[in-house]
Design a protein around this motif. Sequence first.
Motif, PDB file in Angstrom:
ATOM      1  N   SER A  84       9.038 -41.237  16.962  1.00 53.80           N
ATOM      2  CA  SER A  84      10.292 -40.382  16.845  1.00 53.80           C
ATOM      3  C   SER A  84      10.215 -39.276  17.571  1.00 53.80           C
ATOM      4  CB  SER A  84      10.198 -39.949  15.192  1.00 53.80           C
ATOM      5  OG  SER A  84       9.241 -39.107  14.909  1.00 53.80           O
ATOM      6  N   HIS A 101       5.650 -36.297  14.137  1.00 59.12           N
ATOM      7  CA  HIS A 101       7.023 -36.839  14.065  1.00 59.12           C
ATOM      8  C   HIS A 101       8.119 -35.943  14.287  1.00 59.12           C
ATOM      9  CE1 HIS A 101       3.982 -38.672  11.313  1.00 59.12           C
ATOM     10  NE2 HIS A 101       4.891 -39.568  10.823  1.00 59.12           N
ATOM     11  N   ASN A 102       9.167 -36.272  14.943  1.00 56.55           N
ATOM     12  CA  ASN A 102      10.321 -35.390  15.267  1.00 56.55           C
ATOM     13  C   ASN A 102      10.000 -34.176  16.144  1.00 56.55           C
ATOM     14  OD1 ASN A 102      12.125 -37.246  13.611  1.00 56.55           O
ATOM     15  ND2 ASN A 102      11.209 -36.315  11.917  1.00 56.55           N
ATOM     16  N   THR A 119       4.728 -31.489  13.098  1.00 59.23           N
ATOM     17  CA  THR A 119       6.010 -32.025  12.846  1.00 59.23           C
ATOM     18  C   THR A 119       7.258 -31.299  13.170  1.00 59.23           C
ATOM     19  OG1 THR A 119       4.652 -33.040  10.917  1.00 59.23           O
ATOM     20  CG2 THR A 119       6.925 -32.976  10.830  1.00 59.23           C
ATOM     21  N   SER A 120       8.042 -31.704  13.838  1.00 58.02           N
ATOM     22  CA  SER A 120       9.486 -31.038  13.929  1.00 58.02           C
ATOM     23  C   SER A 120       9.418 -29.738  14.856  1.00 58.02           C
ATOM     24  CB  SER A 120      10.070 -31.049  12.942  1.00 58.02           C
ATOM     25  OG  SER A 120      10.565 -32.300  11.998  1.00 58.02           O
ATOM     26  N   SER A 121       8.202 -29.663  15.693  1.00 52.19           N
ATOM     27  CA  SER A 121       8.201 -28.582  16.310  1.00 52.19           C
ATOM     28  C   SER A 121       8.590 -28.984  17.862  1.00 52.19           C
ATOM     29  CB  SER A 121       6.722 -27.840  16.756  1.00 52.19           C
ATOM     30  OG  SER A 121       6.033 -29.215  17.285  1.00 52.19           O
ATOM     31  N   SER A 122       9.178 -27.782  18.707  1.00 53.72           N
ATOM     32  CA  SER A 122      10.038 -27.844  19.904  1.00 53.72           C
ATOM     33  C   SER A 122       9.120 -27.220  20.839  1.00 53.72           C
ATOM     34  CB  SER A 122      11.400 -27.467  19.578  1.00 53.72           C
ATOM     35  OG  SER A 122      11.940 -27.400  20.983  1.00 53.72           O
ATOM     36  N   PRO A 137       4.142 -26.902  12.314  1.00 52.14           N
ATOM     37  CA  PRO A 137       5.406 -27.831  11.877  1.00 52.14           C
ATOM     38  C   PRO A 137       6.303 -26.629  12.027  1.00 52.14           C
ATOM     39  CG  PRO A 137       3.706 -28.330  10.334  1.00 52.14           C
ATOM     40  CD  PRO A 137       3.246 -27.211  10.996  1.00 52.14           C
ATOM     41  N   ASN A 138       7.438 -26.978  12.777  1.00 48.51           N
ATOM     42  CA  ASN A 138       8.778 -26.307  13.106  1.00 48.51           C
ATOM     43  C   ASN A 138       8.624 -24.985  14.049  1.00 48.51           C
ATOM     44  OD1 ASN A 138      10.693 -27.732  11.355  1.00 48.51           O
ATOM     45  ND2 ASN A 138       9.736 -27.365   9.827  1.00 48.51           N
TER      46      ASN A 138
END
Length: 200
Positions: A84, A101-102, A119-122, A137-138
């Motif tokens: 993902s 993920h993501n 998870t879901s970090s950018s 995360p994030n």
Amino acid sequence: MLLYGASGHAKVIISCLRANRVPISGIFDDDLQKKDLWSIPVIGKYNPDFDNESLLIIAIGNNQIRRKIASFIQHPFGKVTHPSAIIDESVKMSAGSVIFHNVVVQADVNIGKHVIINTSSSVDHDCVLGDFVHIAPNATLCGNVQVGEGTLIGAGSIVTPNITIGKNCLIAAGSVITKHIPDFAIVRGNPARVLKITYD
């Protein structure tokens, strides 16, 4: 694939490996009371002769412990990304690192060894993540952020563009980083400020 560490962080790595249909032959762990994790055998303390041609991932979230374990592992290190995750083809990712993920990783990012991008970090364009970094995360890293070896960027933190964060820093969850951060700093707040320099 082999893992070292049989706790919660390992479950996420197992999820990534299973999503990629990569078989896991066993998990090393120093806790001899652990016998299996999700039906994968926990085979006890590290044994360099066990399935010695398999790749290994250190499934431990703590940066310092992960670095200590990496120093004596004799297996070759693997790497894994969850399907993902969106990862630009120009990204360079070193051995032992994991992308969950993501996650989004943009153009010309350079990821060191044994890095966790959670998870879901950018992570935006031209960022450089040193060895044993953990992006929780994030968390969001804007463009051209440099993160030194062993640093933890806490969950939900934001790092603005063109910032350099030193090695072995702790960026508390939810921090907003707008200025360069020195080595060994403990940082918290919005805007973030240095609370302490640890020097260890």
